[in-house]
Design an enzyme around this catalytic site. Structure first.
Site, short mmCIF file in Angstrom:
data_model
loop_
_atom_site.label_atom_id
_atom_site.label_comp_id
_atom_site.label_asym_id
_atom_site.label_seq_id
_atom_site.Cartn_x
_atom_site.Cartn_y
_atom_site.Cartn_z
N ARG A 1 0.89 -1.18 0.00
CA ARG A 1 0.00 0.00 0.00
C ARG A 1 0.92 1.21 0.00
O ARG A 1 1.71 1.40 0.93
CB ARG A 1 -0.91 0.00 1.22
CG ARG A 1 -1.62 1.33 1.43
CD ARG A 1 -2.73 1.27 2.43
NE ARG A 1 -3.89 0.59 1.87
CZ ARG A 1 -5.12 0.65 2.39
NH1 ARG A 1 -5.34 1.35 3.48
NH2 ARG A 1 -6.12 0.02 1.83
N HIS B 1 -7.33 0.90 -6.48
CA HIS B 1 -7.53 0.02 -5.33
C HIS B 1 -8.25 -1.25 -5.82
O HIS B 1 -9.39 -1.51 -5.45
CB HIS B 1 -8.35 0.75 -4.26
CG HIS B 1 -8.33 0.12 -2.91
ND1 HIS B 1 -7.55 -0.99 -2.59
CD2 HIS B 1 -9.01 0.43 -1.76
CE1 HIS B 1 -7.76 -1.31 -1.33
NE2 HIS B 1 -8.63 -0.48 -0.79
N GLN C 1 -10.06 -3.99 -3.48
CA GLN C 1 -11.34 -3.53 -2.95
C GLN C 1 -12.46 -3.83 -3.94
O GLN C 1 -13.56 -4.25 -3.55
CB GLN C 1 -11.27 -2.00 -2.70
CG GLN C 1 -12.56 -1.41 -2.20
CD GLN C 1 -12.91 -1.89 -0.80
OE1 GLN C 1 -12.09 -1.84 0.09
NE2 GLN C 1 -14.13 -2.38 -0.61
N ASP D 1 -17.28 7.09 -1.18
CA ASP D 1 -16.05 6.91 -0.40
C ASP D 1 -15.75 8.26 0.24
O ASP D 1 -16.40 9.27 -0.07
CB ASP D 1 -14.92 6.45 -1.34
CG ASP D 1 -13.61 6.15 -0.62
OD1 ASP D 1 -13.62 5.98 0.63
OD2 ASP D 1 -12.57 6.07 -1.29
N CYS E 1 -16.27 1.46 0.72
CA CYS E 1 -15.10 0.62 1.03
C CYS E 1 -14.70 0.75 2.50
O CYS E 1 -14.02 -0.13 3.01
CB CYS E 1 -13.94 0.99 0.11
SG CYS E 1 -13.31 2.66 0.37
N ARG F 1 -13.58 -8.68 1.74
CA ARG F 1 -12.17 -8.41 1.43
C ARG F 1 -11.35 -9.69 1.64
O ARG F 1 -10.44 -9.98 0.88
CB ARG F 1 -11.62 -7.28 2.32
CG ARG F 1 -12.19 -5.90 2.04
CD ARG F 1 -11.81 -5.39 0.65
NE ARG F 1 -10.38 -5.33 0.44
CZ ARG F 1 -9.57 -4.34 0.85
NH1 ARG F 1 -10.07 -3.31 1.47
NH2 ARG F 1 -8.26 -4.38 0.61
N1 CP Z 1 -11.19 -0.30 2.43
C1 CP Z 1 -9.91 -0.34 2.83
O1 CP Z 1 -8.99 -0.55 2.05
O2 CP Z 1 -9.75 -0.18 4.18
P1 CP Z 1 -8.39 0.01 4.99
O3 CP Z 1 -7.85 1.36 4.61
O4 CP Z 1 -8.77 -0.09 6.43
O5 CP Z 1 -7.43 -1.07 4.56
N1 NVA Z 2 -9.96 6.58 -1.18
C1 NVA Z 2 -9.56 6.17 0.14
C2 NVA Z 2 -9.72 4.69 0.29
C3 NVA Z 2 -9.38 4.14 1.65
C4 NVA Z 2 -9.51 2.66 1.71
C5 NVA Z 2 -8.13 6.58 0.39
O1 NVA Z 2 -7.30 6.43 -0.52
O2 NVA Z 2 -7.84 7.08 1.47
#
Ligand code: CP
Ligand code: NVA
Length: 308
Positions: free
Chosen positions: A108, A135, A138, A226, A265, A293
């Site tokens: 990530r 992502h 997700q 989101d 998400c 997930r």
């Molecule tokens: N939806 C998602 O990716 O959640 P986290 O940021 O908690 O991993």
């Molecule tokens: N769009 C959000 C998703 C978190 C899972 C971010 O990137 O923070």
């Protein structure tokens, strides 16, 4: 066989459909079991996944760990800041070293170019656990949730409200691969990535961009939103003000198709992009989506390691 999963397109539409089917089967086969018990076939026994985090996470971290346990393997967490990456060791050298030590890498990070570089230098599969651009894991979970709740993906009518962010980009990619319609309702200046839109349209998905929230949700079977401000994104009062018309509330949900499902998400910012009555309401499937997930990532891991 090492397959990288940087985006849904790396797998393709047929394989995404196969991932969803496999996830449904595996989920059903272990219904009622303790969550950490391996699946009967333990297909990734002895395999280790390294997870590199340059941003916060709850779901991605726990679900990948649980996915590996359920597949018979294990996972280890590397908080980038406490590793040598945090002191400047290059992505390329990190990729070379981890390739000698683990069987797959999930990362990530912020800049999508970093995951591309990691994948280039790694000999083991690299999986996108979120970048500023996309992502995809997700979205496998989201599609699984939609199918589980009885909708079919080809021809589906989906609405996205708010910021055209990483999650929106991957949903748009899914619209192209799985041939559905996605209407993006958001303010000017916060549109999704143009290249994702163009590719999805070329692949046969219908992508409609509008600044009218009601037009976006009209007739939608699935409504998705989101956070208005993603991790690492500059927010500010002007940004939040621009997003206000796109809040998913009961009045907006009433314009969608009868029984339309609500997805997010998570984490949610209750009272901003969604109201409590929607996220806690009867048409919200966000907790199934979060659980999924695990099931979706098991499919992604199996595919990446050449077992699906
Ligand atoms: N939806 C998602 O990716 O959640 P986290 O940021 O908690 O991993
Ligand atoms: N769009 C959000 C998703 C978190 C899972 C971010 O990137 O923070």
């Amino acid at each position: 066989m090492a397959r990288d999963f940087l985006g849904l397109g790396d797998a393709g539409g047929d394989m995404v459909a196969a991932m969803i089917n496999d996830a449904i089967d595996r989920k059903a086969a272990r219904k009622g079991w303790p969550k950490g018990r391996p699946d009967a076939d333990a297909p990734l026994a002895g395999h280790v996944l390294a997870m590199i985090f340059e941003k916060n996470s709850t779901r991605t971290r726990v679900s990948f760990d649980m996915a590996m346990r359920q597949l018979g393997g294990s996972a280890l967490i590397m908080e980038a800041g406490s590793t040598q990456i945090g002191r400047g060791e290059t992505i390329a050298d990190t990729a070379r070293v981890l390739s000698r030590m683990v069987d797959a890498i999930m990362i990530r990070t912020d800049d999508h170019a970093k995951i591309e570089e990691l994948a280039h230098y790694a000999d083991v599969p690299v999986i996108n656990g979120l970048t500023d651009l996309s992502h995809p894991c997700q979205i496998v979970a989201d599609l699984l949730t939609i199918v589980e709740h009885g909708a079919s993906l080809p021809g589906l009518q989906m609405a996205w409200l708010g910021d055209g962010n990483n999650v929106a980009n991957s949903l748009i990619e899914a619209a192209g691969l799985m041939k559905f319609t996605i209407r993006i309702g958001g303010p000017a200046g916060y549109e999704p990535d143009e290249a994702f839109v163009a590719r999805a349209r070329a692949a046969g998905g219908e992508v409609i961009l509008t600044s009218d929230a009601e037009e976006a949700v009209a007739g939608a079977q699935v409504v998705v939103t989101d956070t208005w401000v993603s991790m690492g994104q500059a927010g500010g009062e002007k940004h939040i003000a621009a997003m206000q018309p796109y809040q998913v509330n009961a009045a907006l949900m009433a314009k969608a198709a009868p029984g339309a499902k609500f997805l997010h998400c998570l984490p949610a910012h209750r009272g901003e992009e969604v109201t409590n009555e929607v996220i806690d309401g009867p048409n919200s499937v966000v907790w199934d989506e979060a659980e999924n997930r695990i099931h979706a990532q098991k499919s992604v891991l199996l595919w990446a390691l050449g077992k699906l």
